[in-house]
Design an enzyme around this catalytic site. Sequence first.
Site, PDB file in Angstrom:
ATOM      1  N   SER A 176       0.820   5.751   9.716  1.00 26.74           N
ATOM      2  CA  SER A 176      -0.344   5.062   9.161  1.00 26.74           C
ATOM      3  C   SER A 176      -0.957   4.080  10.146  1.00 26.74           C
ATOM      4  O   SER A 176      -2.037   3.557   9.904  1.00 26.74           O
ATOM      5  CB  SER A 176       0.051   4.301   7.889  1.00 26.74           C
ATOM      6  OG  SER A 176       1.014   3.292   8.210  1.00 26.74           O
ATOM      7  N   GLU A 206      -5.830  11.499   5.628  1.00 23.49           N
ATOM      8  CA  GLU A 206      -6.592  11.221   6.845  1.00 23.49           C
ATOM      9  C   GLU A 206      -6.104  12.181   7.933  1.00 23.49           C
ATOM     10  O   GLU A 206      -4.914  12.187   8.274  1.00 23.49           O
ATOM     11  CB  GLU A 206      -6.408   9.771   7.289  1.00 23.49           C
ATOM     12  CG  GLU A 206      -7.095   8.778   6.360  1.00 23.49           C
ATOM     13  CD  GLU A 206      -6.861   7.332   6.761  1.00 23.49           C
ATOM     14  OE1 GLU A 206      -7.809   6.535   6.676  1.00 23.49           O
ATOM     15  OE2 GLU A 206      -5.722   6.989   7.144  1.00 23.49           O
ATOM     16  N   ASN A 211      -6.691   1.780   6.436  1.00 20.80           N
ATOM     17  CA  ASN A 211      -5.990   0.549   6.786  1.00 20.80           C
ATOM     18  C   ASN A 211      -6.820  -0.363   7.681  1.00 20.80           C
ATOM     19  O   ASN A 211      -6.696  -1.588   7.611  1.00 20.80           O
ATOM     20  CB  ASN A 211      -4.657   0.875   7.459  1.00 20.80           C
ATOM     21  CG  ASN A 211      -3.624   1.382   6.464  1.00 20.80           C
ATOM     22  OD1 ASN A 211      -3.816   1.265   5.255  1.00 20.80           O
ATOM     23  ND2 ASN A 211      -2.551   1.961   6.955  1.00 20.80           N
TER      24      ASN A 211
END
Length: 593
Positions: free
Chosen positions: A427, A460, A498
Amino acid sequence: MDTPLTTIAVVGLGTMGTGIAEVLARAGREVIGIDISEAAARQAVASLEASTARAVRRERITEQERRDVLARFRTFSDLRAAADAELVIEVVPETYEIKQQVFRELDAVVSPATILATGTNALSVTRLAAESQHPERVLGLHFFNPAPAMKLVEVVSSVLTAPPAVESVTRLARELGKEPVAVGDRPGFVADGLLFGYLNQAAAMYEANYASREDIDAAMKLGCGLPMGPLALLDLIGIDTARTVLEAMYSASHDRLHAPAPVLGQLSEAGLTGRKAGRGFYTYDAPGSQTVVPDALTPKAGADAVTGRSVSSVGVAGSGTMASGIAEVFAKAGYAVVLAARGQEKADTAKARIAKSLGRSVAKGRLTQEARDETLARITASGSLDSFADVDLAVEAVAEDLEIKQQLFTTLDKVCKPGAVLATTTSSLPVVAVARVTSRPEDVVGMHFFNPAPAMKLVEVVRTVLTADDVHATVREVCVKVRKHPVDCGDRAGFIVNALLFPYLNNAIKMVEEHYASLDDIDAAMKLGGGYPMGPFELLDVVGLDVSLAIEKVLHSEFRDPGLAPAPLLEHLVAAGCLGRKTGRGFREYARR
């Protein structure tokens, strides 16, 4: 100022003023609507007539109640009509000159005891109050759009505001069925102070061609559960309005995150201010419409299509919640899955977790017992990565540590067959750093699932400068087959979600550090004013403060922006072992299970 607020004037009958007038009239107040434009006044009356007619059709009010509401709303074009009001709420254009002129004229019209409220979300309430003959009666009353639906009202005090005035409007807000939050005077207050920094960063991300407008908006809706994507929301708010708010915030904070993205200025100067103009980040079928129509930037189906590689079997490396969830997703979609962990016992435990998850789906009627058994039969638990020898796609979901991931990819490079796609679920770490330890970096791609993987629709898809086109195409095709929504982004810290989410969370922490607002008020403001499913502190405690700090550090290290430096309070809590729900204490305390 302690008298009941029964007669209220609303100055400015645009969308927000009309909405506030409707809320007041429905709550039994006598409402004096004032606008220099007779057309605006007529539109406000028509809007109230239409909304109350809908309420009658839906049996929320009776026809008599509708007539009573309409009778309580009268419109005028002269400020002198506000003479008998106990409260005046101005919702005129967001400039000091216009608002100050309104306040000067009101001073000569209303009683000294009349409360004057500004609906600004960007300008200084203190500066407006200082222009009044009675600054103690001036405060901010910030409703959110659409006013009839949104529960939040920010009650803004300046250093000059008298407490009885604040008490009166706070009481009024509760009587209107709203949730008042008391805040001090600074640009953006709580909700917009957090919201507009996030919107600005989304605009900058789009301007940098990092991701398409559609992918940015889809990522934030599907990845965070937001009601609208940031670029669509900017179009709704008005790009010129957003720019004004950000200019005011930047002048106060000097934080680069608040410096308006140049694209906001370019669109504003071109008159492309969003829905109201019929075009902003998106194109609409008419000015004021919410219907998006295709334009030159709209993705075309099948354009530059590249055929992906064939995938029938998938390997998932890891034994935690994310690995189990991803394996469940692939197995449900019909893929043969090898779930590999460090040791057979851990692999069996991970498969048992999947069995439990599938059992819950059966109990809730979302899955048949037969489908549950078939899904579980497609998963082979293994204690070694050697079992990945024949998989077409290998997905790692191990600890968020670059060295651990690199060691794993070194092994995958040796074990997996030529042509297998190797995907990392990181991430925040650079995908290319993982790819480079293999002899086939062109086969490596990022595939960032969100937790819990079976429920969250977003993935993603992160391609590096070395990722092959057919590898990228393969992962997108697989995402669609497992009923996920893929969004494309480049290999940089935070990707889309994020990179936009964590600066917002960090800024919320800074608000608490500065004693500007409480945890509860900030959480309430973002849920009630922004439609967020969770407040920032609820979310931080769920994500884990240690995880959040690690992501903040990665973002700060990559972008070198001082505004991205982790808030000291976050660092102190992590150092103290207060990591959120998982430890029983983070920003709040939780009962131990």
